[in-house]
Scaffold this active site. Structure first.
Site, PDB file in Angstrom:
ATOM      1  N   LYS A 186       0.831  -1.224   0.000  1.00 21.00           N
ATOM      2  CA  LYS A 186       0.000   0.000   0.000  1.00 21.00           C
ATOM      3  C   LYS A 186       0.854   1.257   0.000  1.00 21.00           C
ATOM      4  O   LYS A 186       0.440   2.294  -0.518  1.00 21.00           O
ATOM      5  CB  LYS A 186      -0.978  -0.018   1.167  1.00 21.00           C
ATOM      6  CG  LYS A 186      -0.373   0.125   2.557  1.00 21.00           C
ATOM      7  CD  LYS A 186      -0.227   1.577   3.008  1.00 21.00           C
ATOM      8  CE  LYS A 186       0.600   1.662   4.274  1.00 21.00           C
ATOM      9  NZ  LYS A 186       0.798   3.058   4.736  1.00 21.00           N
ATOM     10  N   THR A 243      -4.356   5.642   3.153  1.00 22.60           N
ATOM     11  CA  THR A 243      -3.135   6.302   2.704  1.00 22.60           C
ATOM     12  C   THR A 243      -3.200   6.750   1.246  1.00 22.60           C
ATOM     13  O   THR A 243      -2.341   7.509   0.803  1.00 22.60           O
ATOM     14  CB  THR A 243      -1.909   5.399   2.907  1.00 22.60           C
ATOM     15  OG1 THR A 243      -2.158   4.133   2.300  1.00 22.60           O
ATOM     16  CG2 THR A 243      -1.629   5.184   4.365  1.00 22.60           C
TER      17      THR A 243
END
Length: 330
Positions: A186, A243
């Protein structure tokens, strides 16, 4: 309550120390910077990395790794690329070592739990990962994370009382590899989403990138033995959504600056805090290539970090041949 140790005085390490101290527990925070240690101990602030927080009186800082011998549980929050050297330098290793850094060791391609096992073979290793911004955790805002225990249920029973707080809720898993891969991948995808924002490509493009990036995460994780249900949880999809959507993410901010035309070399040399995805992207891209795993977004980020113009990289990504949405090819 026994003393808990935190390795790393950056924003995330400091936030975790503040969370652990919220019930009055003594917390020993190791930081490399001697001036930061003095500031934490005298002023109860960390103006360098987390200036918004007034730290608890029960947090004590040290720059001497031998002091950590008093801690049976230690949270390792050093940057991923320095975890091995810090653990190697510790004279005494704890019974329970909880890894809180997300990344892949650039020089070896090892996940953090493999790095930790080599450095601390007698410790039980756990992974703490999930959608967490440091300033929100320090402020006591509600947060949920995955706590993946290499020591299984027995370790979970030992460490959950140490970690859990009313506003900080861990969920148990024994899928250490899945918890690690979610956090590492990620970070790279967040850079790509920042580029989309920096280029002004819109919300449709960002949503599509998150979905297609998640497909890459699943392919890579599956090849390394991670469970899909783990990657669909807090440490995978949950962390990815957070994020990829906010400039509070260091990786997203780096990507946004790249999309706005700033130089990758300049951005990396000027950044005080680590955008771990920039270190993980080259090795993740190589690991995927070696295993014949299609990860075109990761490859695009790696190309960007090598200095290619953002518009050119995005254009190449959008011109790829059309394929079925689901399958082994991206």
């Amino acid at each position: 309550m026994k003393v808990v140790g935190v390795l790393g005085g950056g924003a995330w390490g400091t936030a975790l120390a503040q969370m652990l101290a919220s019930d009055g527990r003594d917390v020993l925070l190791w930081a490399r910077e001697t001036e930061l240690v003095e500031e934490i101990n005298t002023k109860h602030t960390n103006s360098l990395f987390l200036p918004s927080a007034k730290l608890a009186q029960t947090i004590r800082a040290t720059s001497d790794l031998s002091d950590m011998a008093a801690c049976e549980v230690i949270l390792a929050v050093t940057p991923a690329q320095h975890l091995g050297s810090v653990l190697d330098a510790m004279p005494t290793k704890p019974r329970d070592l909880i890894l809180c850094s997300k990344g892949i060791e650039a020089t070896t391609g090892r996940l953090m739990n493999d790095v930790a096992k080599d450095a601390a073979p007698d410790s039980d290793i756990a992974i703490l990962s999930g959608p967490t911004f440091a300033h929100e955790v320090a402020d006591g805002l509600p947060t949920a994370v995955t706590l993946a225990c290499g020591g299984g249920e027995e370790q979970w029973q030992r460490i959950k009382p140490v970690i859990a707080r009313p506003q900080f809720r861990p969920y148990y898993s024994d899928d250490v590899v899945g918890a690690e891969i979610g956090g590492a991948v990620k970070n790279v995808l967040a850079i790509a989403c920042g580029v989309v924002d920096g280029l002004g490509l819109g919300q449709n493009a960002r949503a599509a990138l998150i979905a297609r990036g998640y497909a890459e995460m699943l392919r890579f994780g599956g090849a390394l033995g991670a469970r899909g249900e783990t990657l669909a949880g807090l440490c995978g999809l949950g962390d990815l959504v957070l994020t990829c959507s906010s400039t509070s993410s260091r990786n997203f901010s780096l990507g946004k600056a790249l999309g706005e035309g700033q130089s990758a070399n300049d951005l990396m040399s000027d950044r005080r805090t680590v955008a771990e995805g920039a270190h993980s992207a080259p090795v993740l891209n190589q690991l995927a290539h070696d295993r014949d795993i299609a990860m075109p977004i990761v490859e695009a980020v790696n190309t960007l970090l090598s200095g290619a113009p953002a518009k050119e990289v995005v254009s190449k990504l959008l011109s790829r041949p059309l394929r079925a949405e689901h399958g082994s090819a991206a």
